[in-house]
Design a protein around this motif. Structure first.
Motif, PDB file in Angstrom:
ATOM      1  N   UNK A  20     -48.601  51.268 -27.456  1.00 13.14           N
ATOM      2  CA  UNK A  20     -48.788  52.671 -27.101  1.00 13.14           C
ATOM      3  C   UNK A  20     -50.213  53.106 -27.405  1.00 13.14           C
ATOM      4  N   UNK A  21     -50.874  53.728 -26.404  1.00 16.28           N
ATOM      5  CA  UNK A  21     -52.218  54.289 -26.581  1.00 16.28           C
ATOM      6  C   UNK A  21     -52.441  55.341 -25.508  1.00 16.28           C
ATOM      7  N   UNK A  22     -52.606  56.571 -25.819  1.00 12.65           N
ATOM      8  CA  UNK A  22     -52.611  57.111 -27.178  1.00 12.65           C
ATOM      9  C   UNK A  22     -51.180  57.231 -27.695  1.00 12.65           C
ATOM     10  N   UNK A  23     -50.993  56.874 -28.927  1.00 15.51           N
ATOM     11  CA  UNK A  23     -49.679  56.941 -29.552  1.00 15.51           C
ATOM     12  C   UNK A  23     -49.510  58.324 -30.170  1.00 15.51           C
ATOM     13  N   UNK A  24     -48.630  59.118 -29.579  1.00 14.65           N
ATOM     14  CA  UNK A  24     -48.403  60.468 -30.087  1.00 14.65           C
ATOM     15  C   UNK A  24     -46.914  60.744 -30.304  1.00 14.65           C
ATOM     16  N   UNK A  25     -46.165  59.683 -30.632  1.00 15.22           N
ATOM     17  CA  UNK A  25     -44.749  59.837 -30.942  1.00 15.22           C
ATOM     18  C   UNK A  25     -44.550  59.791 -32.453  1.00 15.22           C
ATOM     19  N   UNK A  26     -43.375  60.193 -32.891  1.00 12.14           N
ATOM     20  CA  UNK A  26     -43.067  60.145 -34.319  1.00 12.14           C
ATOM     21  C   UNK A  26     -41.747  59.398 -34.512  1.00 12.14           C
ATOM     22  N   UNK A  27     -41.587  58.820 -35.684  1.00 14.46           N
ATOM     23  CA  UNK A  27     -40.364  58.102 -36.018  1.00 14.46           C
ATOM     24  C   UNK A  27     -39.185  59.069 -35.913  1.00 14.46           C
ATOM     25  N   UNK A  28     -38.118  58.612 -35.256  1.00 20.79           N
ATOM     26  CA  UNK A  28     -36.921  59.423 -35.063  1.00 20.79           C
ATOM     27  C   UNK A  28     -36.886  60.141 -33.724  1.00 20.79           C
ATOM     28  N   UNK A  29     -38.004  60.183 -33.032  1.00 23.83           N
ATOM     29  CA  UNK A  29     -38.068  60.867 -31.734  1.00 23.83           C
ATOM     30  C   UNK A  29     -37.235  60.122 -30.696  1.00 23.83           C
ATOM     31  N   UNK A  30     -36.536  60.869 -29.845  1.00 17.74           N
ATOM     32  CA  UNK A  30     -35.779  60.303 -28.730  1.00 17.74           C
ATOM     33  C   UNK A  30     -36.674  60.299 -27.496  1.00 17.74           C
ATOM     34  N   UNK A  31     -36.713  59.187 -26.792  1.00 15.79           N
ATOM     35  CA  UNK A  31     -37.519  59.065 -25.576  1.00 15.79           C
ATOM     36  C   UNK A  31     -36.641  59.323 -24.361  1.00 15.79           C
ATOM     37  N   UNK A  32     -37.209  59.977 -23.367  1.00 16.13           N
ATOM     38  CA  UNK A  32     -36.509  60.206 -22.110  1.00 16.13           C
ATOM     39  C   UNK A  32     -37.106  59.318 -21.021  1.00 16.13           C
ATOM     40  N   UNK A  33     -38.420  59.245 -20.949  1.00 13.63           N
ATOM     41  CA  UNK A  33     -39.081  58.438 -19.934  1.00 13.63           C
ATOM     42  C   UNK A  33     -38.947  56.953 -20.256  1.00 13.63           C
TER      43      UNK A  33
END
Length: 155
Positions: free
Chosen positions: A65-78
């Motif tokens: 991932x770059x830019x990585x702007x997610x956080x642990x525990x986040x649910x992804x939709x895409x």
């Protein structure tokens, strides 16, 4: 069992042909993925580059991932994005999964189910991935395919 259908330059479908490609892909409400960020291993915080561990509770995938702007525990939709596919074929395997091909690179072997032919979306459990290369013709929803790829990305 016959020979698997391998990818060929004259027998392919893909996003550059008139296949009704919809972007960005939105899975139908009934087929939303259950992908959760489990961990982030920073390659370079200043460059916002990371290896992200994604799980659906049964399967796990490490994505760049770059830019990585997610956080642990986040649910992804895409869905995730698969690059530089090679050796794509209909599989005679029934077990799906994602395996590392190297300890030092991001190369993967994937055995997955086709869930959307028009948008070239495959799934390993609830981990959805868009294949940004060409797939063999004649695929049907529910087919199991296998391939190797240079990298799986989280955008």
């Amino acid at each position: 069992m016959g020979n698997p259908a391998k990818i060929g330059k004259t027998d392919t479908i893909g996003p550059n042909q008139q296949t009704g490609w919809k972007y960005p892909y939105q899975p139908p409400q009934s087929k939303r993925s259950n992908m959760i960020i489990k961990s982030i291993k920073w390659i370079s915080k200043s460059a916002e580059e990371a290896e992200v561990e994604i799980s659906d509770g049964n399967f796990t995938c490490i994505a760049f991932s770059q830019p990585c702007n997610v956080i642990v525990g986040e649910h992804l939709i895409q869905p995730l994005h698969v690059f530089s596919v090679k050796n794509a074929m209909i599989s005679d395997q029934s077990a799906v999964g994602i395996w590392n091909l190297s300890d030092t690179k991001l190369e993967r072997k994937v055995i997955s189910e086709v869930i959307d032919i028009t948008n070239q979306v495959v799934a390993v459990g609830d981990i959805h991935m868009v294949i940004d290369d060409f797939l063999p013709r004649g695929l049907e929803i529910g087919n199991i395919i296998e391939f190797e790829c240079a990298r799986i990305d989280l955008w």
